[in-house]
Design an enzyme around this catalytic site. Sequence first.
Site, short mmCIF file in Angstrom:
data_model
loop_
_atom_site.label_atom_id
_atom_site.label_comp_id
_atom_site.label_asym_id
_atom_site.label_seq_id
_atom_site.Cartn_x
_atom_site.Cartn_y
_atom_site.Cartn_z
N VAL A 1 -10.56 6.20 -1.90
CA VAL A 1 -9.83 4.97 -2.21
C VAL A 1 -8.54 4.85 -1.41
O VAL A 1 -8.06 5.82 -0.83
CB VAL A 1 -9.51 4.88 -3.72
CG1 VAL A 1 -10.78 4.88 -4.54
CG2 VAL A 1 -8.60 6.03 -4.16
N GLU A 2 -7.97 3.65 -1.41
CA GLU A 2 -6.73 3.32 -0.68
C GLU A 2 -6.86 3.65 0.81
O GLU A 2 -5.90 4.06 1.46
CB GLU A 2 -5.53 4.08 -1.27
CG GLU A 2 -5.32 3.88 -2.76
CD GLU A 2 -4.64 2.54 -3.07
OE1 GLU A 2 -4.52 1.71 -2.15
OE2 GLU A 2 -4.25 2.35 -4.22
N GLY A 3 -8.05 3.47 1.37
CA GLY A 3 -8.30 3.79 2.77
C GLY A 3 -8.95 5.15 2.88
O GLY A 3 -8.30 6.17 2.63
N LEU B 1 0.81 -1.21 0.00
CA LEU B 1 0.00 0.00 0.00
C LEU B 1 0.85 1.27 0.00
O LEU B 1 0.36 2.34 -0.37
CB LEU B 1 -0.95 0.01 1.20
CG LEU B 1 -2.31 -0.64 1.00
CD1 LEU B 1 -3.06 -0.72 2.31
CD2 LEU B 1 -3.13 0.10 -0.03
N ARG C 1 -0.47 4.78 -1.69
CA ARG C 1 -0.69 5.93 -0.81
C ARG C 1 0.41 6.97 -0.95
O ARG C 1 0.15 8.17 -0.86
CB ARG C 1 -0.76 5.45 0.64
CG ARG C 1 -2.03 4.67 0.97
CD ARG C 1 -1.98 4.12 2.36
NE ARG C 1 -3.24 3.48 2.74
CZ ARG C 1 -3.35 2.61 3.71
NH1 ARG C 1 -2.29 2.25 4.41
NH2 ARG C 1 -4.51 2.07 4.02
#
Length: 749
Positions: free
Chosen positions: A437-439, A311, A315
């Site tokens: 997205v991505e958390g 990730l 991120r």
Amino acid sequence: MMSFRRNRITRPIFHWAKKAMPGLSQTEREALNAGEVWWDAELFSGNPDWAKLHAVAAPTLTPEERQFLDGPCLTLCTMLDDWAINHTDGDLPPAVWQFMREHRFFGMVIPKDHGGLGFSAFAHSEVIRRLSLVSLPAAVTVMVPNSLGPGELLHLFGTEDQKNHWLPRLADGRDLPAFGLTSDEAGSDAASMVDRGIVCRGEWQGNQVLGIRLNWSKRYITLAPVCTLLGLAFKLEDPDGLLGNDPAPGITCALVPTDLPGVDIGRRHIPAGTMFQNGPTTGTDVFIPVENIIGGPDYAGKGWMMLMSALAAGRGVSLPSLACAATTMAVHSSAAYARIREQFNLPIARFEGIQEPLARLAANAYAVESARFLTCAGLDEGRALAVISALMKYSATDYMRASIDDAMDIHAGKAVIDGPMNHLSPLYRAVPIGITVEGANIVTRSLMVFGQGAIRAHPHLLDEILALEEGQEDAALTAFDTHFWRHVGHSLRTAGRSLGRALTGAFLAPAPPGAGQAAPFYRELSRWSAAYALTADLAFLTVGGGLKRMEMLSGRMADILSELYITSAVLKRWHDAGQPREEFDLVAYIARRSFARISGLLDAVIANFPSRTAAVVLRALTLPRSVGRAPSDALARHCAALATEPGPVRDRLSADLTGPGQHPAIAALNDAYARTIATDALRKRLRDLALSPAAALDAGLLTPDEKAELDALAQAVGKVIAVDDFSTDEIARMYPGTRRMPETKEAAE
């Protein structure tokens, strides 16, 4: 003496701490082990070593990377019609897909020895940034295979056989990847996914083999509708012990070819009207061999650790690059538009109501770009920046949201009317995508940045927690005694620094040699770093494990860390650029804005601190209200002028927005801006004469060539301020269900 301290003083504290301090769940432990600390640890120390920051090499492109940007990347930009992609075609043209495959856009992070381009994080970031300036669907299509996906996971954890087979196919586009993480029910809580894989025996290519029977239901998966290789995260169960003694190994990542029986792909989501390929995928009784586990059977149950490691790319690189493009586009276009658009016979850039958001836009673009540079530099040192990457994701996309809102306000109706010549509307629609997205930012900010950062980046806290979890009490007490008293010494030094720096206006805080005009800003950052570290210490001391549930407090602490990181990145960028005098006022604006924000955030943390005794102590030692004001109006006016007037600062803020391969609206805006600047003196002469161009020409006060220049300017400005409109036939083609209105009264009857 040491024995007395250990048994009589430390032991009661040890037993209290075992109850009060947060224990680590298995997923938290894996997340902490997946990353490493870097400049975030210096900021958490309360006394950052600025020499370490300056020693980080500024990111650069190799000749090969530069050639790719100026060649295939630029060519791809010229092939993209963002309006057609989003409103008529619903996809990238086949020629674009083929061009991406041929030039290995999907293999930027795959090493050269496996057929990829082997680019640095900075080059990867530059490609995403440049594509984002022209078309978000194209940028996202390139972004995903180079961040969280099978390629990154195979590169980091795959077996040699897996790498040799799959990576060349992913690099040249023979296989198109997607990664299935988000479950229907789990959302941001990936650890609660319900997708299952059962270890069993089954048939694979005509043979009976040990494998996994998979059932899943995923959504929001980018490239899922067109992928040929699905990376899948699921919970692995081994009830018969075929892999080992653990009946529930846990989250596992595996490779699933999408042509297998039971795999369902093809349906699409439409993410906020942005037509990149995204959709759900389900699998029913899909069988794969255990060798399809990424990393092989030995990596069964290690999926969470793998995901946390991978990730960092999404991120730390992809989304901040998109945000960087958005903030750059916002300041470049808004400043140019404000310079050419006139109201009440004045460019709107002269109005303070416009100058205020223009200053913010310039500061946001400079800040996000600086933070992107620093983060890419850390990643290119081979670091797995888990906390910084999470911080960058939520901070950069929040800056993007603020900048696009300001840009929409400045453009007003021009930005509201959709069409091929509206360059802001696609970015406005894309903001919630980047935020989510991505958390999701809410989760990243309130649960991850400070929660993980405080444990991982603190010089002693993780060692204390690990000592408390040691199984043998005597060994645990001995280890805790060592780390606890080191922590006490650290806290006392931090308290002294915080108070001393607050009382002296940071005069006694350190600044690096050669800091020049920025020395006071380094000292002020050192002051707030000490206050931050002390506040974190007292939070854990008084709240302990309950801090996990205090998300508003954690969120404010995350915001402070973000301000410390981004402002230090701004100072480094200015230093690396040779401390250009013309940029200093922009650096000063960012620093003063940041210090005012930190002061307010720390004041709010203390006001809501659960222990009122600790709050009184913190307020006395940090003096959060003793800080200079936010940037002055005069400074804001000057920063707005830096963005609107030609010069090196505008050139730097407008990186890659003035050459070929632009969005058609930006190309038109650049032309009008250049003509406006070129005719400034001529138009001033006409204003002084109080004559129109035609009257001045008739009076012999204007040459035909000068009149032609002004006519060309009027045409160029008219093209920019015009908005798109559509015939009923065009609307009907875009929206086939649209009811066509009758053209005459008779037809209606």
